[in-house]
Write an enzyme that holds these catalytic residues in place. Structure first.
Site, PDB file in Angstrom:
ATOM      1  N   LYS A   4       0.835  -1.202   0.000  1.00  0.00           N
ATOM      2  CA  LYS A   4       0.000   0.000   0.000  1.00  0.00           C
ATOM      3  C   LYS A   4       0.876   1.262   0.000  1.00  0.00           C
ATOM      4  CE  LYS A   4      -3.776  -2.383   2.410  1.00  0.00           C
ATOM      5  NZ  LYS A   4      -4.776  -2.305   3.512  1.00  0.00           N
ATOM      6  N   TYR A  32     -12.274  -2.307  -3.218  1.00  0.00           N
ATOM      7  CA  TYR A  32     -12.795  -2.371  -1.851  1.00  0.00           C
ATOM      8  C   TYR A  32     -14.325  -2.317  -1.810  1.00  0.00           C
ATOM      9  CZ  TYR A  32      -8.137  -1.971   0.279  1.00  0.00           C
ATOM     10  OH  TYR A  32      -6.844  -2.210   0.707  1.00  0.00           O
ATOM     11  N   PHE A  52     -15.381   3.510   7.459  1.00  0.00           N
ATOM     12  CA  PHE A  52     -13.992   3.803   7.089  1.00  0.00           C
ATOM     13  C   PHE A  52     -13.759   3.820   5.573  1.00  0.00           C
ATOM     14  CE2 PHE A  52     -14.205  -0.836   7.915  1.00  0.00           C
ATOM     15  CZ  PHE A  52     -13.700  -1.349   6.723  1.00  0.00           C
ATOM     16  N   ARG A  57      -2.025 -14.616   3.336  1.00  0.00           N
ATOM     17  CA  ARG A  57      -2.776 -14.011   4.434  1.00  0.00           C
ATOM     18  C   ARG A  57      -2.065 -14.252   5.773  1.00  0.00           C
ATOM     19  NH1 ARG A  57      -7.020 -10.370   3.707  1.00  0.00           N
ATOM     20  NH2 ARG A  57      -7.999 -11.169   5.598  1.00  0.00           N
ATOM     21  N   THR A  72      -5.598  -8.073  10.128  1.00  0.00           N
ATOM     22  CA  THR A  72      -5.869  -6.764   9.527  1.00  0.00           C
ATOM     23  C   THR A  72      -5.377  -5.622  10.415  1.00  0.00           C
ATOM     24  OG1 THR A  72      -7.833  -7.708   8.462  1.00  0.00           O
ATOM     25  CG2 THR A  72      -7.730  -5.295   8.645  1.00  0.00           C
ATOM     26  N   ARG A 130       2.452  -7.314   8.829  1.00  0.00           N
ATOM     27  CA  ARG A 130       1.767  -6.235   9.557  1.00  0.00           C
ATOM     28  C   ARG A 130       2.225  -6.170  11.013  1.00  0.00           C
ATOM     29  NH1 ARG A 130      -4.087  -7.752   6.892  1.00  0.00           N
ATOM     30  NH2 ARG A 130      -4.044  -6.315   5.122  1.00  0.00           N
ATOM     31  N   GLU A 141      -9.546 -10.037  -7.919  1.00  0.00           N
ATOM     32  CA  GLU A 141      -8.600  -8.932  -7.767  1.00  0.00           C
ATOM     33  C   GLU A 141      -7.503  -8.979  -8.832  1.00  0.00           C
ATOM     34  OE1 GLU A 141      -7.495  -9.236  -3.624  1.00  0.00           O
ATOM     35  OE2 GLU A 141      -9.476  -8.563  -2.965  1.00  0.00           O
TER      36      GLU A 141
END
Ligand code: DAT
Ligand code: MG
Length: 149
Positions: free
Chosen positions: A9, A49, A57, A85, A91, A102, A126
């Site tokens: 990102k 998304y 959000f 994942r 998340t 993360r 995707e």
């Protein structure tokens, strides 16, 4: 072989983590079959998304994801959707295990560094919205006999 969509990102790109994240998938043994750096148009972000369209959000998420370049990639290999994942972690980086991407690099949920498809169906969807068929490469790696038994 399964394929999944992974994206560094804008926060990950700005922080110089593209190489680190690519390296984790390479070292694991997964094969890179698609890769591009680009800034996501708003319409593409809203499509990507779409499942979150009604969440509070959503606007912040779209504003963030379109705020700078992302590194979009497709990784191929056995069970790669679930593995990616797991490698990303939860998340919310506060809940992500240490050692995950993360859990290593993130603090806030809205700056969680990277994306990964959450199912085989999401991966197909995707990959289809981010890549043309001709941008996805098929090639052999001599090293594969040392990765797969
Ligand atoms: P994931 O990216 O792990 O698939 P998701 O699909 O539920 O998670 O959400 C997509 C992104 O939206 C997520 O990476 C960060 C953001 N997000 C999710 N839940 C959020 C929340 N409660 N507050 C702010 N941002 C959130
Ligand atoms: Mg998701």
């Amino acid at each position: 072989m399964e394929r999944t969509f992974v994206m560094v990102k804008p926060d990950g790109v700005q922080r110089g983590l593209v190489g680190e994240i690519i390296a984790r998938f390479e070292r694991r043994g997964y094969k890179l079959v698609g890769l591009k750096l680009f800034t996501m148009p708003t319409a593409l972000a809203e499509t990507h998304y779409g499942e979150h369209r009604n969440k509070a959000f959503f606007k912040g998420l779209v504003d963030f994801i379109t705020s700078g370049p992302v590194a979009a990639m497709v990784w191929e290999g056995k069970n790669v959707v679930a593995a990616a994942r797991e490698m990303l972690g939860a998340t919310d980086p506060q809940k992500a295990l240490p050692g995950t991407i993360r859990g290593t690099y993130g603090i806030d949920i809205g700056r969680n560094v990277a994306h990964g498809s959450d199912s085989e169906a999401s991966a197909v969807r995707e990959i289809g919205i981010f890549f043309e068929e001709a941008e996805l490469l098929s090639y052999n790696r001599a090293i594969d006999t040392w990765i797969y038994e």
